[in-house]
Design an enzyme around this catalytic site. Structure first.
Site, PDB file in Angstrom:
ATOM      1  CG  HIS A 179      -0.425   0.265   2.518  1.00  0.00           C
ATOM      2  ND1 HIS A 179      -0.135  -0.723   3.431  1.00  0.00           N
ATOM      3  CD2 HIS A 179      -0.090   1.432   3.116  1.00  0.00           C
ATOM      4  CE1 HIS A 179       0.352  -0.172   4.536  1.00  0.00           C
ATOM      5  NE2 HIS A 179       0.378   1.145   4.373  1.00  0.00           N
ATOM      6  CG  ASP A 189       0.182  -3.991   2.787  1.00  0.00           C
ATOM      7  OD1 ASP A 189       0.512  -3.516   1.686  1.00  0.00           O
ATOM      8  OD2 ASP A 189      -0.163  -3.298   3.770  1.00  0.00           O
ATOM      9  CB  SER A 234       2.961   1.378   6.318  1.00  0.00           C
ATOM     10  OG  SER A 234       1.747   1.137   6.963  1.00  0.00           O
TER      11      SER A 234
HETATM   12  N1  ARG Z   1      -0.838   1.909   7.717  1.00  0.00           N
HETATM   13  C1  ARG Z   1       0.141   2.588   8.474  1.00  0.00           C
HETATM   14  C2  ARG Z   1       1.185   3.145   7.537  1.00  0.00           C
HETATM   15  O1  ARG Z   1       0.944   3.152   6.380  1.00  0.00           O
HETATM   16  C3  ARG Z   1       0.725   1.751   9.530  1.00  0.00           C
HETATM   17  C4  ARG Z   1      -0.343   1.317  10.449  1.00  0.00           C
HETATM   18  C5  ARG Z   1       0.092   0.582  11.597  1.00  0.00           C
HETATM   19  N2  ARG Z   1      -0.959   0.732  12.525  1.00  0.00           N
HETATM   20  C6  ARG Z   1      -1.013   0.176  13.722  1.00  0.00           C
HETATM   21  N3  ARG Z   1      -1.951   0.422  14.525  1.00  0.00           N
HETATM   22  N4  ARG Z   1      -0.039  -0.603  14.082  1.00  0.00           N
HETATM   23  O2  ARG Z   1       2.163   3.703   7.942  1.00  0.00           O
END
Ligand code: ARG
Length: 522
Positions: free
Chosen positions: A75, A123, A217
């Protein structure tokens, strides 16, 4: 701002790369600053959404898996379709991303074809860097290492992401934190993510003391392997951050399909070694992998004496003899013409070969001798013994003791029947026995005793054999006369009792004397 709509939608699940916003904020929730150099494979990925190459609108983390291979979350490199590589840049070699000067252009973006934007399954994305990065790449967990990341294991997360749920901006310094790997059932529970958590492609970690957050992420979920870290997950998504009810969710690198995908997409050095016994050469063979079509490893260098220098052999195969038993640290460096370099190390347990003592023996011609060898093993392993009595290369007599026959051997001579002692690990040592075969005098039987008249011719004969098979000579003493031959005659001139002696001599000087008594009448 073509990607913004899509990014905004997933941001609700905190699964989008962190977009830069106006609200203040700093990184990983509940973390502490990382020491420079502790995570050399950690990279800061900037994502250009507005086509102005001088600014970036979103960022992620990622991990160097090969000199030119950078793993991140799908993503982070996806906007309905994979992002053009020109939109992505990777900073490496610094815990403080704004001051990082080692910046890498991306030449290829490979998003897992199984990635689902809707469910966040699979992902994973692999980026190809334009030039080799001089930092040691991370290692990805193998499928046979499930025990390393079992639920309850403390894992390490690092990143420059938000330090609170509503944080937006990246932390300028890299933060680290420990999170426990959670059972799949915890995240599949209806009170948590329920069916949104897919244990076949995701693993969750964290219990409300620390968590990844927006901007982390693509970065690593790692577990210990001795002094090193092994990558077991890629930071993917979560509801809020550091919420006890909602652990962080990571792409599950220990799942077969995801593991295969990553393993097939980065170069890896590996080798096999065998057999590892002292005092006999151990063969090393590279089993290194380079993604097909992307290049190849062409040079290999070996560190077999454990000094950290890859100067003990070159080529895809090498041989080395270890003089001492125990643990030996060995390594392989694989090099590709494009500058890719992969290194792997193994601790090889070298089995101590047994010692063999066959012994020294003395035996006469035509006899047998019982030989008993002895052996000792540094590990105290069970030993097996065998003898090659005729030295034809096959060990025909099993057991510690063997009977050596000198039949048909003309002494004096020596023979060296070979004792082989093997331990239960398969290491063998040979020792030749010394068998001294000494000459044995011939057997002689002169005869028979007789009565004769004087002035009559009398015949004497001797039967003789030699255990060594020598040619024999017989010498008779009859009165004052000396005659040779196995059959001789004599005429006694006077009556009386006589003792006739015959001495049979073999080719090696061994002799036997036998006597015939004669009574001569008038
Ligand atoms: N989706 C987030 C990013 O793109 C990371 C999310 C991690 N979230 C969590 N609660 N551990 O950076």
């Amino acid at each position: 701002m073509r990607g913004l709509a899509a990014l905004a939608v997933v941001a609700l699940l905190a699964s989008a790369p962190a977009a830069l916003g106006s609200s203040g904020g700093d990184s990983i929730v509940g973390g502490s600053p990382a020491t420079p150099g502790d995570y050399p494979a950690q990279g800061f990925l900037t994502i250009d959404l507005d086509s102005n190459p001088n600014t970036f609108e979103a960022f992620c983390g990622g991990t160097l898996l090969g000199s030119t291979w950078f793993l991140t979350a799908a993503h982070c490199a996806y906007d309905g379709t994979p992002l053009a590589s020109s939109r992505l840049r990777v900073r490496l070699g610094s815990v403080n991303w704004p001051s990082a000067t080692d910046i890498y252009a991306v030449t290829a973006v490979d998003v897992d074809q199984a990635y689902s934007e809707a469910t966040h399954a699979n992902d994973l994305a692999m980026l190809r860097l334009q030039r080799p990065a001089p930092y040691p790449p991370a290692r990805v967990v193998r499928l046979d290492e499930g025990a390393r990341w079992a639920s309850g294991t403390t894992a390490r997360i690092v990143g420059w992401g938000a330090t609170s749920s509503n944080g937006q901006n990246p932390s300028t310094s890299l933060l680290q934190a420990d999170v426990p790997i959670r059972p799949d059932a915890v995240c599949s529970d209806p009170s948590s993510y329920g069916g949104d958590f897919d244990p076949s492609t995701m693993v969750c970690a964290g219990n409300g003391t620390a968590d990844t957050c927006a901007g982390d992420s693509g970065g690593p979920l790692m577990v210990r392997d001795g002094a090193d870290w092994v990558l077991v997950g890629v930071t993917s998504w979560g509801l809020g951050c550091n919420d006890l009810q909602f652990p962080g969710v990571y792409a599950r690198l220990g799942a077969p399909a995801l593991n295969r995908w990553v393993m097939d997409r980065h170069p890896r050095a590996s080798f096999t070694a065998g057999p590892a016994n002292t005092n006999q050469p151990t063969t090393f063979t590279s089993t290194s992998f380079y993604p097909p079509g992307a290049g190849s490893f062409t040079r290999f260098n070996w560190d077999l004496d454990g000094d950290g220098q890859f100067d003990d052999g070159s080529g895809a195969g090498a041989k080395w003899t270890f003089p001492t038993r125990g643990a030996h640290d060995v390594g392989l460096e694989a090099l590709a013409p494009n500058g890719d370099r992969a290194v792997t190390r193994q601790v090889l347990g070298v089995n101590g070969s047994p010692a063999a003592v066959a012994g020294r023996y003395t035996v006469g011609e035509g006899r047998t001798v019982a030989m008993t060898g002895s052996g000792s093993d540094p590990e105290g392993n069970t030993l097996t013994y065998a003898w090659d009595l005729d030295r034809n290369g096959s060990f025909e007599s099993a057991g510690r003791s063997a009977t050596f026959s000198t039949l048909g051997i003309d002494g004096p001579a020596t023979r060296a029947p070979l004792l082989r002692v093997c331990d239960s690990a398969g290491a063998c040592s040979d020792d030749p026995a010394t068998v001294r075969i000494v000459n044995v005098a011939p057997r002689a039987n002169a005869g028979p005793d007789r009565r004769v008249r004087r002035n009559r011719r009398v015949r004497f004969f001797v039967r003789a054999t030699d255990p060594g098979g020598d040619a024999l000579t017989a010498t008779w003493r009859i009165g004052r006369r000396t005659v040779k031959g196995s059959r001789v005659t004599h005429v006694f001139r006077r009556a009386g009792r006589y003792t006739v002696r015959v001495t049979v001599t073999d080719g090696d000087g061994g002799s036997t004397t036998d006597v015939v008594r004669v009574r001569v009448r008038r």
